[in-house]
Scaffold this motif. Sequence first.
Motif, PDB file in Angstrom:
ATOM      1  N   LEU A 228       0.822  -1.217   0.000  1.00 52.99           N
ATOM      2  CA  LEU A 228       0.000   0.000   0.000  1.00 52.99           C
ATOM      3  C   LEU A 228       0.851   1.259   0.000  1.00 52.99           C
ATOM      4  O   LEU A 228       1.808   1.385   0.779  1.00 52.99           O
ATOM      5  N   PHE A 229       0.494   2.187  -0.895  1.00 54.51           N
ATOM      6  CA  PHE A 229       1.056   3.543  -0.899  1.00 54.51           C
ATOM      7  C   PHE A 229      -0.100   4.500  -0.658  1.00 54.51           C
ATOM      8  O   PHE A 229      -1.149   4.387  -1.304  1.00 54.51           O
ATOM      9  N   VAL A 230       0.058   5.446   0.255  1.00 56.99           N
ATOM     10  CA  VAL A 230      -0.956   6.475   0.504  1.00 56.99           C
ATOM     11  C   VAL A 230      -0.279   7.832   0.469  1.00 56.99           C
ATOM     12  O   VAL A 230       0.628   8.103   1.262  1.00 56.99           O
ATOM     13  N   GLY A 231      -0.698   8.687  -0.440  1.00 55.88           N
ATOM     14  CA  GLY A 231      -0.097  10.018  -0.522  1.00 55.88           C
ATOM     15  C   GLY A 231      -0.377  10.691  -1.844  1.00 55.88           C
ATOM     16  O   GLY A 231      -1.004  10.114  -2.739  1.00 55.88           O
ATOM     17  N   ARG A 232       0.078  11.922  -1.957  1.00 52.78           N
ATOM     18  CA  ARG A 232      -0.080  12.660  -3.212  1.00 52.78           C
ATOM     19  C   ARG A 232       0.747  11.991  -4.309  1.00 52.78           C
ATOM     20  O   ARG A 232       1.821  11.453  -4.049  1.00 52.78           O
TER      21      ARG A 232
ATOM     22  N   PHE B 190       2.821  -1.414   4.322  1.00 52.40           N
ATOM     23  CA  PHE B 190       2.672  -0.032   3.875  1.00 52.40           C
ATOM     24  C   PHE B 190       4.048   0.541   3.570  1.00 52.40           C
ATOM     25  O   PHE B 190       5.004   0.310   4.326  1.00 52.40           O
ATOM     26  N   ILE B 191       4.148   1.295   2.465  1.00 51.91           N
ATOM     27  CA  ILE B 191       5.432   1.903   2.099  1.00 51.91           C
ATOM     28  C   ILE B 191       5.288   3.413   1.926  1.00 51.91           C
ATOM     29  O   ILE B 191       4.426   3.899   1.193  1.00 51.91           O
ATOM     30  N   CYS B 192       6.158   4.144   2.619  1.00 51.70           N
ATOM     31  CA  CYS B 192       6.335   5.576   2.378  1.00 51.70           C
ATOM     32  C   CYS B 192       7.635   5.715   1.594  1.00 51.70           C
ATOM     33  O   CYS B 192       8.721   5.509   2.129  1.00 51.70           O
ATOM     34  N   SER B 193       7.522   6.047   0.317  1.00 49.35           N
ATOM     35  CA  SER B 193       8.688   6.054  -0.583  1.00 49.35           C
ATOM     36  C   SER B 193       9.230   7.457  -0.819  1.00 49.35           C
ATOM     37  O   SER B 193       9.769   7.757  -1.885  1.00 49.35           O
ATOM     38  N   SER B 194       9.119   8.324   0.160  1.00 46.57           N
ATOM     39  CA  SER B 194       9.492   9.733   0.010  1.00 46.57           C
ATOM     40  C   SER B 194      10.903   9.919  -0.528  1.00 46.57           C
ATOM     41  O   SER B 194      11.854   9.309  -0.043  1.00 46.57           O
TER      42      SER B 194
END
Length: 358
Positions: free
Chosen positions: A173-177, A255-259
């Motif tokens: 899952l990716f959540v973000g703009r 969940f991944i935050c790939s910033s």
Amino acid sequence: MMIDGVVPYFAKNHSLTVFSISDPELLDREKVDNVEYIRFPRKNYRLMVAEELKNHHFDIIHVFNRPKNVNLYKMSSPNSKIVLSLHNDMFSEKKISRIDGEEAIEQAAQITAVSDYIKTTVVNRFPLAERKINVLYSGVDLDRFKPVWTEDGERKRRQLRDKYGIQDKKVILFVGRLSKTKGPHILIKAMEEIVGKHNDAVLVIVGGKWFSDNRINGYVNMLYELAQPFKDQIIFTKYIPSSDIPDMFLMADVFICSSQWNEPLARVHYEAMAAGIPVITTDRGGNAEVVIHGFNGLLINNYKNPKHFAQAVDYIFSNQDHAKLMAQTGRKLIELNFCFQHVYERLEKVYDRALNKE
């Protein structure tokens, strides 16, 4: 910190007024649950707030993320104490001049930063802020975030997986703009290696071009083109209302935050942990302040390399016992440190210091 998260706590013992931008669906002035709301048009917002402040007496005026407004509001209400909270690098050379920055710091009684990273960006440029600035981490509403292993969490997980046709899949899952700085393109590129080892893997990308904006720009179009070879193994949900986001985490196995940029400290980390989902994130900005590698998630140093994301996902999928332990640890961390009750208690102390009660 989210204003609406701490408002109910302060409203119990304080007289509270919230200034915000006008909304066609809301009254310009109303009182709800002992909180007064005053809303002004965006175009003249800061000047109209400044004028309104002259008609009230506030012990504390809390300014969020707009240091340029501190001096204006102090002039309108000179006897009030100003608390300034920062959730972005608003004291950078691109955002504020040295003169305006020094004046804002001088006029503020207390300053809070959403992470130590943001605090450091301020102090490095303005050392005089050191004596006033403290880190105030954000939080979540535990009533809205039920962990995946609860009866309610399992039920919602099944419903969402049925909705998106991913009942028996391994869900990333990716959540973000959908912006380059958030890095969803890196995750799509990582899928080639991921599906080579886990052919039942699915990447679900939640978000639009901007908040509530599903228009297609060049970058978003590029994401769709990158995803095309994977067909139904990459799903774009587009924009999801914030009220539905807590449930979206429940469909995930990781969940991944790939910033790709220096995140102040993305809220999605708190939210994923609250939902009981294993977290993979980059070590950009303040992210590593709440995610400790191997303890409550995995940290990626080489954040531009899709291979490293693929390896992290493979580890989660191949080491379910450790993944579950990290998820449980993340949830416990939220319960002990990062719910809105904690934010309220910490902010109350900031207000006391501003009023010289400590």
